[in-house]
Design a protein around this motif. Structure first.
Motif, PDB file in Angstrom:
ATOM      1  N   PRO A  31       0.786  -1.217  -0.058  1.00  0.00           N
ATOM      2  CA  PRO A  31      -0.031  -0.074  -0.057  1.00  0.00           C
ATOM      3  C   PRO A  31       0.799   1.290  -0.063  1.00  0.00           C
ATOM      4  CG  PRO A  31      -0.076  -1.054   2.360  1.00  0.00           C
ATOM      5  CD  PRO A  31       0.749  -1.926   1.248  1.00  0.00           C
ATOM      6  N   ALA A  32       0.341   2.305  -0.595  1.00  0.00           N
ATOM      7  CA  ALA A  32       1.105   3.548  -0.665  1.00  0.00           C
ATOM      8  C   ALA A  32       1.233   4.204   0.743  1.00  0.00           C
ATOM      9  CB  ALA A  32       0.338   4.498  -1.649  1.00  0.00           C
ATOM     10  N   PRO A  33       2.672   4.729   0.913  1.00  0.00           N
ATOM     11  CA  PRO A  33       2.668   5.069   2.465  1.00  0.00           C
ATOM     12  C   PRO A  33       1.864   6.354   2.582  1.00  0.00           C
ATOM     13  CG  PRO A  33       4.609   5.765   0.782  1.00  0.00           C
ATOM     14  CD  PRO A  33       3.628   4.836   0.292  1.00  0.00           C
ATOM     15  N   ALA A  34       1.496   6.670   3.718  1.00  0.00           N
ATOM     16  CA  ALA A  34       0.768   7.738   4.150  1.00  0.00           C
ATOM     17  C   ALA A  34       1.178   9.004   3.782  1.00  0.00           C
ATOM     18  CB  ALA A  34       0.348   7.986   5.692  1.00  0.00           C
ATOM     19  N   PRO A  35       0.677  10.023   3.281  1.00  0.00           N
ATOM     20  CA  PRO A  35       1.404  11.367   3.093  1.00  0.00           C
ATOM     21  C   PRO A  35       1.910  11.999   4.379  1.00  0.00           C
ATOM     22  CG  PRO A  35      -1.197  11.683   2.906  1.00  0.00           C
ATOM     23  CD  PRO A  35      -0.741  10.218   3.206  1.00  0.00           C
ATOM     24  N   THR A  36       2.927  12.683   4.080  1.00  0.00           N
ATOM     25  CA  THR A  36       3.849  13.406   5.446  1.00  0.00           C
ATOM     26  C   THR A  36       3.087  14.684   5.579  1.00  0.00           C
ATOM     27  OG1 THR A  36       5.394  14.191   3.939  1.00  0.00           O
ATOM     28  CG2 THR A  36       5.797  11.983   4.996  1.00  0.00           C
ATOM     29  N   LEU A  37       3.110  14.978   7.086  1.00  0.00           N
ATOM     30  CA  LEU A  37       2.655  16.452   7.415  1.00  0.00           C
ATOM     31  C   LEU A  37       3.722  17.409   7.146  1.00  0.00           C
ATOM     32  CD1 LEU A  37       0.433  15.395  10.324  1.00  0.00           C
ATOM     33  CD2 LEU A  37      -0.160  16.081   8.094  1.00  0.00           C
ATOM     34  N   PRO A  38       3.483  18.465   6.617  1.00  0.00           N
ATOM     35  CA  PRO A  38       4.359  19.680   6.682  1.00  0.00           C
ATOM     36  C   PRO A  38       4.870  19.938   8.165  1.00  0.00           C
ATOM     37  CG  PRO A  38       2.586  20.570   6.157  1.00  0.00           C
ATOM     38  CD  PRO A  38       2.269  19.104   6.372  1.00  0.00           C
ATOM     39  N   MET A  39       6.209  20.293   8.387  1.00  0.00           N
ATOM     40  CA  MET A  39       6.644  20.857   9.626  1.00  0.00           C
ATOM     41  C   MET A  39       6.901  22.197   9.779  1.00  0.00           C
ATOM     42  SD  MET A  39       6.876  17.844  11.578  1.00  0.00           S
ATOM     43  CE  MET A  39       7.845  18.034  12.845  1.00  0.00           C
ATOM     44  N   VAL A  40       6.193  22.847  10.632  1.00  0.00           N
ATOM     45  CA  VAL A  40       6.557  24.554  10.962  1.00  0.00           C
ATOM     46  C   VAL A  40       7.206  24.637  12.159  1.00  0.00           C
ATOM     47  CG1 VAL A  40       4.056  24.858   9.588  1.00  0.00           C
ATOM     48  CG2 VAL A  40       4.050  24.461  12.124  1.00  0.00           C
ATOM     49  N   ARG A  41       7.668  25.816  12.164  1.00  0.00           N
ATOM     50  CA  ARG A  41       8.619  26.309  13.204  1.00  0.00           C
ATOM     51  C   ARG A  41       7.817  27.342  13.948  1.00  0.00           C
ATOM     52  NH1 ARG A  41      14.749  28.041  12.408  1.00  0.00           N
ATOM     53  NH2 ARG A  41      15.150  28.417  14.598  1.00  0.00           N
ATOM     54  N   CYS A  42       8.091  27.038  15.375  1.00  0.00           N
ATOM     55  CA  CYS A  42       7.429  27.944  16.301  1.00  0.00           C
ATOM     56  C   CYS A  42       8.146  29.263  16.185  1.00  0.00           C
ATOM     57  CB  CYS A  42       7.485  27.262  17.643  1.00  0.00           C
ATOM     58  SG  CYS A  42       6.872  28.441  18.924  1.00  0.00           S
ATOM     59  N   THR A  43       7.197  30.366  16.240  1.00  0.00           N
ATOM     60  CA  THR A  43       7.880  31.751  16.052  1.00  0.00           C
ATOM     61  C   THR A  43       8.736  31.985  17.493  1.00  0.00           C
ATOM     62  OG1 THR A  43       6.033  32.424  14.465  1.00  0.00           O
ATOM     63  CG2 THR A  43       7.325  34.073  15.630  1.00  0.00           C
ATOM     64  N   ARG A  44       8.192  31.736  18.433  1.00  0.00           N
ATOM     65  CA  ARG A  44       8.818  32.020  19.844  1.00  0.00           C
ATOM     66  C   ARG A  44      10.026  31.329  20.288  1.00  0.00           C
ATOM     67  NH1 ARG A  44       9.262  35.508  23.993  1.00  0.00           N
ATOM     68  NH2 ARG A  44       9.262  34.541  25.970  1.00  0.00           N
ATOM     69  N   CYS A  45      10.128  29.689  19.905  1.00  0.00           N
ATOM     70  CA  CYS A  45      11.409  29.170  20.541  1.00  0.00           C
ATOM     71  C   CYS A  45      11.925  28.240  19.214  1.00  0.00           C
ATOM     72  CB  CYS A  45      10.607  28.085  21.611  1.00  0.00           C
ATOM     73  SG  CYS A  45       9.757  26.703  20.922  1.00  0.00           S
ATOM     74  N   GLY A  46      11.600  28.161  18.246  1.00  0.00           N
ATOM     75  CA  GLY A  46      12.111  27.542  16.950  1.00  0.00           C
ATOM     76  C   GLY A  46      11.881  26.213  17.163  1.00  0.00           C
ATOM     77  N   THR A  47      11.040  25.461  17.895  1.00  0.00           N
ATOM     78  CA  THR A  47      10.876  24.170  17.793  1.00  0.00           C
ATOM     79  C   THR A  47       9.912  23.934  16.370  1.00  0.00           C
ATOM     80  OG1 THR A  47      10.839  24.171  20.030  1.00  0.00           O
ATOM     81  CG2 THR A  47       9.769  22.080  18.852  1.00  0.00           C
ATOM     82  N   HIS A  48      10.187  22.778  15.872  1.00  0.00           N
ATOM     83  CA  HIS A  48       9.483  22.192  14.633  1.00  0.00           C
ATOM     84  C   HIS A  48       8.176  21.365  15.191  1.00  0.00           C
ATOM     85  CE1 HIS A  48      13.111  23.472  12.642  1.00  0.00           C
ATOM     86  NE2 HIS A  48      12.126  23.785  11.754  1.00  0.00           N
ATOM     87  N   VAL A  49       7.171  21.620  14.861  1.00  0.00           N
ATOM     88  CA  VAL A  49       5.861  20.873  15.154  1.00  0.00           C
ATOM     89  C   VAL A  49       5.297  20.390  13.872  1.00  0.00           C
ATOM     90  CG1 VAL A  49       5.661  21.783  17.317  1.00  0.00           C
ATOM     91  CG2 VAL A  49       4.481  22.799  15.570  1.00  0.00           C
ATOM     92  N   PRO A  50       4.312  19.327  13.970  1.00  0.00           N
ATOM     93  CA  PRO A  50       3.508  18.958  12.857  1.00  0.00           C
ATOM     94  C   PRO A  50       2.508  20.244  12.499  1.00  0.00           C
ATOM     95  CG  PRO A  50       3.769  17.346  14.188  1.00  0.00           C
ATOM     96  CD  PRO A  50       4.434  18.362  14.855  1.00  0.00           C
ATOM     97  N   GLY A  51       1.913  20.277  11.242  1.00  0.00           N
ATOM     98  CA  GLY A  51       1.366  21.422  11.001  1.00  0.00           C
ATOM     99  C   GLY A  51       0.021  21.436  11.406  1.00  0.00           C
ATOM    100  N   ASP A  52      -0.401  20.272  11.615  1.00  0.00           N
ATOM    101  CA  ASP A  52      -2.036  20.044  12.310  1.00  0.00           C
ATOM    102  C   ASP A  52      -1.823  20.271  13.767  1.00  0.00           C
ATOM    103  OD1 ASP A  52      -0.650  17.597  12.903  1.00  0.00           O
ATOM    104  OD2 ASP A  52      -2.118  16.424  12.456  1.00  0.00           O
TER     105      ASP A  52
END
Length: 74
Positions: A31-52
């Protein structure tokens, strides 16, 4: 006696040939792999978190509501 040896050899060959053909079943399609979520950067601390999971604010995206409140004063 020779006929029995030849007959057993032919039967063994046919058995091995059929056994080899049974194992050549085409592999199942993966089966096709699940689509990946875009990672976004926190404006305050710079931590990357999933877009959702990111918290949207007026000045950018944040990893938590506490960081959004600290940066925007809301």
């Amino acid at each position: 006696m020779k006929l029995l040896v030849v007959l057993l050899t032919v039967l063994a060959g046919v058995w091995l040939w059929k056994r080899g053909r049974q194992r050549q079943v085409p592999p199942r399609a993966r089966p096709a792999p699940a689509p990946t979520l875009p990672m976004v950067r926190c404006t305050r601390c710079g931590t990357h978190v999933p877009g959702d999971e990111a918290i949207a604010g007026q000045r950018g995206t944040y990893c938590s509501t506490a960081h959004r409140r600290e940066s925007e004063g809301a």
